[in-house]
Scaffold this motif. Structure first.
Motif, PDB file in Angstrom:
ATOM      1  N   GLN A  44       0.832  -1.204   0.000  1.00  9.78           N
ATOM      2  CA  GLN A  44       0.000   0.000   0.000  1.00  9.78           C
ATOM      3  C   GLN A  44       0.870   1.258   0.000  1.00  9.78           C
ATOM      4  N   ALA A  45       1.963   1.235   0.752  1.00  6.95           N
ATOM      5  CA  ALA A  45       2.869   2.382   0.769  1.00  6.95           C
ATOM      6  C   ALA A  45       3.429   2.638  -0.625  1.00  6.95           C
ATOM      7  N   LEU A  46       3.740   1.562  -1.332  1.00  6.62           N
ATOM      8  CA  LEU A  46       4.304   1.686  -2.680  1.00  6.62           C
ATOM      9  C   LEU A  46       3.294   2.309  -3.645  1.00  6.62           C
ATOM     10  N   LEU A  50       2.124   7.051   0.201  1.00  3.16           N
ATOM     11  CA  LEU A  50       1.817   7.589   1.525  1.00  3.16           C
ATOM     12  C   LEU A  50       2.573   6.833   2.613  1.00  3.16           C
ATOM     13  N   LYS A  51       2.723   7.460   3.753  1.00  2.00           N
ATOM     14  CA  LYS A  51       3.208   6.771   4.944  1.00  2.00           C
ATOM     15  C   LYS A  51       2.062   5.910   5.482  1.00  2.00           C
ATOM     16  N   PRO A  52       2.374   4.762   6.085  1.00  3.58           N
ATOM     17  CA  PRO A  52       1.302   3.894   6.585  1.00  3.58           C
ATOM     18  C   PRO A  52       0.330   4.579   7.542  1.00  3.58           C
ATOM     19  N   ARG A  53       0.800   5.540   8.325  1.00  6.67           N
ATOM     20  CA  ARG A  53      -0.134   6.226   9.221  1.00  6.67           C
ATOM     21  C   ARG A  53      -1.195   7.012   8.453  1.00  6.67           C
ATOM     22  N   GLU A  54      -0.908   7.287   7.148  1.00  7.99           N
ATOM     23  CA  GLU A  54      -1.857   8.023   6.328  1.00  7.99           C
ATOM     24  C   GLU A  54      -2.901   7.113   5.692  1.00  7.99           C
ATOM     25  N   PHE A  55      -2.708   5.806   5.787  1.00 14.26           N
ATOM     26  CA  PHE A  55      -3.770   4.873   5.382  1.00 14.26           C
ATOM     27  C   PHE A  55      -4.057   3.894   6.523  1.00 14.26           C
ATOM     28  N   ALA A 213       9.070   4.761  12.390  1.00 15.10           N
ATOM     29  CA  ALA A 213       8.469   6.054  12.056  1.00 15.10           C
ATOM     30  C   ALA A 213       7.483   5.880  10.903  1.00 15.10           C
ATOM     31  N   GLY A 214       6.373   6.578  10.990  1.00  9.65           N
ATOM     32  CA  GLY A 214       5.395   6.546   9.900  1.00  9.65           C
ATOM     33  C   GLY A 214       4.271   5.575  10.086  1.00  9.65           C
ATOM     34  N   LEU A 215       4.371   4.682  11.080  1.00 10.60           N
ATOM     35  CA  LEU A 215       3.269   3.746  11.338  1.00 10.60           C
ATOM     36  C   LEU A 215       2.197   4.425  12.181  1.00 10.60           C
ATOM     37  N   PRO A 216       0.959   3.944  12.136  1.00 11.17           N
ATOM     38  CA  PRO A 216      -0.073   4.482  13.034  1.00 11.17           C
ATOM     39  C   PRO A 216       0.344   4.314  14.489  1.00 11.17           C
TER      40      PRO A 216
END
Length: 262
Positions: A44-46, A50-55, A213-216
Protein backbone atom coordinates in the motif's frame (compact mmCIF):
# COMPACT_ATOMS: atom_id res chain seq x y z
CA UNK A 1 5.81 -4.60 -9.18
CA UNK A 2 6.91 -8.21 -8.66
CA UNK A 3 5.34 -9.18 -5.35
CA UNK A 4 7.87 -10.65 -2.91
CA UNK A 5 10.88 -10.39 -5.23
CA UNK A 6 14.15 -10.36 -3.26
CA UNK A 7 17.21 -8.60 -4.69
CA UNK A 8 18.98 -11.89 -5.43
CA UNK A 9 15.95 -13.15 -7.35
CA UNK A 10 15.82 -9.88 -9.29
CA UNK A 11 19.43 -10.49 -10.35
CA UNK A 12 18.48 -14.02 -11.41
CA UNK A 13 15.70 -12.67 -13.63
CA UNK A 14 18.04 -10.06 -15.12
CA UNK A 15 20.63 -12.72 -15.95
CA UNK A 16 17.97 -14.98 -17.45
CA UNK A 17 16.80 -12.10 -19.67
CA UNK A 18 20.37 -11.26 -20.68
CA UNK A 19 20.58 -14.76 -22.18
CA UNK A 20 17.05 -15.03 -23.48
CA UNK A 21 16.40 -11.45 -24.60
CA UNK A 22 19.64 -9.44 -24.89
CA UNK A 23 17.66 -6.55 -26.39
CA UNK A 24 16.93 -5.28 -22.86
CA UNK A 25 19.14 -2.90 -20.91
CA UNK A 26 18.95 -2.38 -17.15
CA UNK A 27 19.65 0.69 -15.00
CA UNK A 28 19.83 -0.88 -11.57
CA UNK A 29 19.15 0.68 -8.20
CA UNK A 30 17.57 -0.29 -4.92
CA UNK A 31 15.20 1.07 -2.29
CA UNK A 32 13.76 0.08 1.05
CA UNK A 33 10.37 -1.45 1.69
CA UNK A 34 8.35 -0.12 4.61
CA UNK A 35 8.51 -2.04 7.86
CA UNK A 36 6.92 -4.34 8.75
CA UNK A 37 7.33 -6.01 5.36
CA UNK A 38 3.76 -7.29 5.35
CA UNK A 39 2.22 -7.05 1.91
CA UNK A 40 -0.68 -4.95 3.19
CA UNK A 41 1.73 -2.39 4.68
CA UNK A 42 4.61 -2.22 2.22
CA UNK A 43 2.56 -2.63 -0.96
CA UNK A 44 0.00 0.00 0.00
CA UNK A 45 2.87 2.38 0.77
CA UNK A 46 4.30 1.69 -2.68
CA UNK A 47 1.10 2.28 -4.66
CA UNK A 48 -0.22 5.17 -2.60
CA UNK A 49 3.01 7.10 -2.06
CA UNK A 50 1.82 7.59 1.52
CA UNK A 51 3.21 6.77 4.94
CA UNK A 52 1.30 3.89 6.58
CA UNK A 53 -0.13 6.23 9.22
CA UNK A 54 -1.86 8.02 6.33
CA UNK A 55 -3.77 4.87 5.38
CA UNK A 56 -4.27 3.62 8.95
CA UNK A 57 -7.89 2.60 8.29
CA UNK A 58 -6.87 0.16 5.54
CA UNK A 59 -3.44 -0.96 6.78
CA UNK A 60 -4.57 -4.60 6.99
CA UNK A 61 -5.82 -4.86 3.38
CA UNK A 62 -4.54 -4.46 -0.18
CA UNK A 63 -7.98 -3.81 -1.69
CA UNK A 64 -7.62 0.03 -1.68
CA UNK A 65 -4.57 -0.08 -3.99
CA UNK A 66 -6.35 0.75 -7.28
CA UNK A 67 -7.94 3.83 -5.71
CA UNK A 68 -4.71 4.85 -3.99
CA UNK A 69 -2.71 4.48 -7.22
CA UNK A 70 -5.23 6.53 -9.17
CA UNK A 71 -5.39 9.22 -6.50
CA UNK A 72 -1.60 9.56 -6.44
CA UNK A 73 -1.42 10.20 -10.17
CA UNK A 74 -4.40 12.53 -10.12
CA UNK A 75 -2.45 14.55 -7.55
CA UNK A 76 0.32 14.72 -10.16
CA UNK A 77 -2.07 16.19 -12.71
CA UNK A 78 -3.42 13.16 -14.59
CA UNK A 79 -7.10 12.32 -15.02
CA UNK A 80 -8.61 9.18 -13.53
CA UNK A 81 -9.22 7.62 -16.98
CA UNK A 82 -5.49 7.98 -17.79
CA UNK A 83 -4.45 5.67 -14.95
CA UNK A 84 -4.66 1.86 -14.93
CA UNK A 85 -4.03 -0.80 -12.29
CA UNK A 86 -3.86 -4.57 -12.74
CA UNK A 87 -3.00 -7.36 -10.32
CA UNK A 88 -2.60 -11.15 -10.33
CA UNK A 89 -0.70 -11.04 -13.64
CA UNK A 90 1.74 -13.95 -14.02
CA UNK A 91 1.05 -16.07 -17.14
CA UNK A 92 1.64 -15.53 -20.83
CA UNK A 93 -2.02 -16.20 -21.61
CA UNK A 94 -2.93 -13.03 -19.66
CA UNK A 95 -0.77 -10.75 -21.78
CA UNK A 96 -3.17 -10.36 -24.70
CA UNK A 97 -5.84 -8.82 -22.47
CA UNK A 98 -3.24 -6.65 -20.75
CA UNK A 99 -1.93 -5.51 -24.12
CA UNK A 100 -5.41 -4.50 -25.25
CA UNK A 101 -5.93 -2.52 -22.04
CA UNK A 102 -2.66 -0.58 -22.15
CA UNK A 103 -2.94 0.15 -25.88
CA UNK A 104 -5.91 2.46 -25.25
CA UNK A 105 -4.54 5.89 -26.21
CA UNK A 106 -5.85 7.53 -23.04
CA UNK A 107 -3.74 5.34 -20.71
CA UNK A 108 -0.59 7.16 -19.62
CA UNK A 109 0.48 5.22 -16.55
CA UNK A 110 -0.14 1.69 -15.33
CA UNK A 111 0.67 -0.19 -12.15
CA UNK A 112 0.95 -3.95 -12.55
CA UNK A 113 1.23 -6.49 -9.73
CA UNK A 114 2.99 -9.65 -10.89
CA UNK A 115 2.49 -12.22 -8.14
CA UNK A 116 4.20 -15.36 -9.42
CA UNK A 117 7.31 -15.03 -7.22
CA UNK A 118 5.21 -14.52 -4.10
CA UNK A 119 3.16 -17.58 -5.03
CA UNK A 120 6.35 -19.61 -5.50
CA UNK A 121 7.80 -18.40 -2.19
CA UNK A 122 4.69 -19.25 -0.17
CA UNK A 123 4.64 -22.73 -1.67
CA UNK A 124 8.37 -23.36 -1.31
CA UNK A 125 9.44 -26.61 0.34
CA UNK A 126 13.09 -26.68 -0.80
CA UNK A 127 14.21 -23.25 0.35
CA UNK A 128 15.71 -20.57 -1.86
CA UNK A 129 17.43 -23.13 -4.06
CA UNK A 130 14.06 -24.60 -4.99
CA UNK A 131 12.64 -21.12 -5.54
CA UNK A 132 15.50 -20.30 -7.92
CA UNK A 133 14.71 -23.38 -9.98
CA UNK A 134 11.04 -22.40 -10.28
CA UNK A 135 11.88 -18.80 -11.18
CA UNK A 136 14.20 -20.09 -13.91
CA UNK A 137 11.39 -22.22 -15.32
CA UNK A 138 9.00 -19.23 -15.19
CA UNK A 139 11.49 -17.06 -17.08
CA UNK A 140 11.79 -19.78 -19.71
CA UNK A 141 8.03 -19.55 -20.28
CA UNK A 142 8.66 -16.16 -21.89
CA UNK A 143 6.34 -14.23 -19.59
CA UNK A 144 8.85 -11.71 -18.26
CA UNK A 145 10.44 -10.68 -21.55
CA UNK A 146 7.04 -10.60 -23.28
CA UNK A 147 5.65 -8.36 -20.52
CA UNK A 148 8.53 -5.91 -20.79
CA UNK A 149 8.33 -5.88 -24.60
CA UNK A 150 4.59 -5.27 -24.46
CA UNK A 151 5.04 -2.23 -22.24
CA UNK A 152 7.99 -0.80 -24.13
CA UNK A 153 6.33 -1.31 -27.51
CA UNK A 154 3.36 0.71 -26.25
CA UNK A 155 5.61 3.62 -25.35
CA UNK A 156 5.86 3.15 -21.59
CA UNK A 157 8.92 3.82 -19.43
CA UNK A 158 9.28 0.58 -17.48
CA UNK A 159 10.39 0.35 -13.85
CA UNK A 160 10.61 -2.93 -11.94
CA UNK A 161 10.45 -3.04 -8.16
CA UNK A 162 8.95 -5.10 -5.32
CA UNK A 163 7.00 -4.56 -2.13
CA UNK A 164 9.37 -6.72 -0.05
CA UNK A 165 11.87 -9.54 -0.37
CA UNK A 166 12.11 -12.87 1.44
CA UNK A 167 14.47 -14.75 3.72
CA UNK A 168 15.15 -18.31 4.81
CA UNK A 169 14.17 -18.76 8.45
CA UNK A 170 13.67 -21.54 10.99
CA UNK A 171 10.70 -21.88 13.30
CA UNK A 172 11.21 -20.99 16.97
CA UNK A 173 7.68 -21.83 18.02
CA UNK A 174 4.51 -19.79 17.90
CA UNK A 175 4.13 -16.95 20.40
CA UNK A 176 2.61 -17.88 23.73
CA UNK A 177 -0.05 -15.25 24.27
CA UNK A 178 -3.52 -15.03 25.70
CA UNK A 179 -4.82 -12.49 23.18
CA UNK A 180 -4.39 -12.91 19.45
CA UNK A 181 -2.48 -10.21 17.54
CA UNK A 182 -4.17 -8.14 14.84
CA UNK A 183 -1.95 -9.46 12.05
CA UNK A 184 -0.03 -12.73 12.18
CA UNK A 185 3.01 -13.30 10.02
CA UNK A 186 5.85 -15.78 10.18
CA UNK A 187 8.33 -12.99 11.02
CA UNK A 188 6.20 -10.36 12.73
CA UNK A 189 3.05 -9.90 14.81
CA UNK A 190 1.15 -6.63 15.25
CA UNK A 191 -0.92 -5.33 18.15
CA UNK A 192 -3.30 -2.44 18.77
CA UNK A 193 -2.43 -2.20 22.46
CA UNK A 194 0.93 -1.22 23.97
CA UNK A 195 0.18 -3.42 26.96
CA UNK A 196 -0.46 -6.49 24.82
CA UNK A 197 2.62 -5.86 22.70
CA UNK A 198 4.84 -5.49 25.78
CA UNK A 199 3.37 -8.57 27.45
CA UNK A 200 3.86 -10.65 24.30
CA UNK A 201 7.48 -9.50 23.99
CA UNK A 202 8.16 -10.36 27.62
CA UNK A 203 6.55 -13.80 27.28
CA UNK A 204 8.37 -14.79 24.11
CA UNK A 205 12.18 -15.00 24.01
CA UNK A 206 14.15 -14.11 20.87
CA UNK A 207 11.72 -11.37 19.88
CA UNK A 208 12.12 -7.62 19.85
CA UNK A 209 10.12 -4.42 19.56
CA UNK A 210 10.96 -1.66 17.13
CA UNK A 211 9.40 1.78 16.81
CA UNK A 212 9.05 2.46 13.09
CA UNK A 213 8.47 6.05 12.06
CA UNK A 214 5.40 6.55 9.90
CA UNK A 215 3.27 3.75 11.34
CA UNK A 216 -0.07 4.48 13.03
CA UNK A 217 0.33 5.16 16.73
CA UNK A 218 -1.88 2.18 17.61
CA UNK A 219 0.05 -0.26 15.39
CA UNK A 220 2.73 -1.98 17.51
CA UNK A 221 5.02 -4.59 16.04
CA UNK A 222 6.88 -7.58 17.47
CA UNK A 223 9.57 -9.17 15.32
CA UNK A 224 11.05 -12.65 15.53
CA UNK A 225 14.74 -12.35 16.30
CA UNK A 226 17.61 -13.25 13.97
CA UNK A 227 16.56 -15.66 11.23
CA UNK A 228 13.78 -17.14 13.35
CA UNK A 229 10.09 -17.42 12.47
CA UNK A 230 6.87 -17.73 14.43
CA UNK A 231 6.37 -21.29 13.25
CA UNK A 232 6.67 -24.82 14.57
CA UNK A 233 10.02 -25.35 16.30
CA UNK A 234 12.74 -26.27 13.82
CA UNK A 235 10.54 -25.92 10.72
CA UNK A 236 12.40 -24.25 7.82
CA UNK A 237 10.62 -21.84 5.48
CA UNK A 238 11.12 -18.88 3.17
CA UNK A 239 9.17 -15.99 4.67
CA UNK A 240 8.86 -12.20 4.92
CA UNK A 241 7.63 -9.52 7.29
CA UNK A 242 10.84 -8.90 9.21
CA UNK A 243 13.78 -6.55 9.10
CA UNK A 244 16.56 -8.59 7.46
CA UNK A 245 18.28 -7.04 4.45
CA UNK A 246 16.80 -9.73 2.20
CA UNK A 247 13.27 -8.74 3.25
CA UNK A 248 13.75 -4.99 3.48
CA UNK A 249 15.95 -4.08 0.49
CA UNK A 250 14.34 -4.39 -2.95
CA UNK A 251 15.47 -3.66 -6.49
CA UNK A 252 14.40 -0.58 -8.41
CA UNK A 253 15.33 -1.11 -12.05
CA UNK A 254 14.62 0.88 -15.19
CA UNK A 255 14.22 -1.42 -18.19
CA UNK A 256 14.63 -0.26 -21.77
CA UNK A 257 15.68 -1.53 -25.14
CA UNK A 258 19.39 -1.52 -25.80
CA UNK A 259 20.36 1.04 -28.43
CA UNK A 260 22.59 -0.48 -31.06
CA UNK A 261 24.50 1.64 -33.52
CA UNK A 262 25.92 0.17 -36.66
Amino acid sequence: MFDGLAVGQSVQIREALAKRAPKFGFEEGACFAWLPTFTSVSRQALFSGLKPREFADTIESTSPEPTQWSRFWQDQGLRANEVMYRKAIKRTDQLAELGAAISVPLIRVTGIVVDMVDEIVHGAVLGKRGIATQIESWCESGFVDQLFSLLLDNGFHVYLTADHGNVEAVGQGRPNQGVAPELRGERVRTYRSETLASESAAANPNTYRLDVAGLPTNFMILFAGGRAAFMQQGEPAVVHGGISVEELLVSFVKISYVSRTE
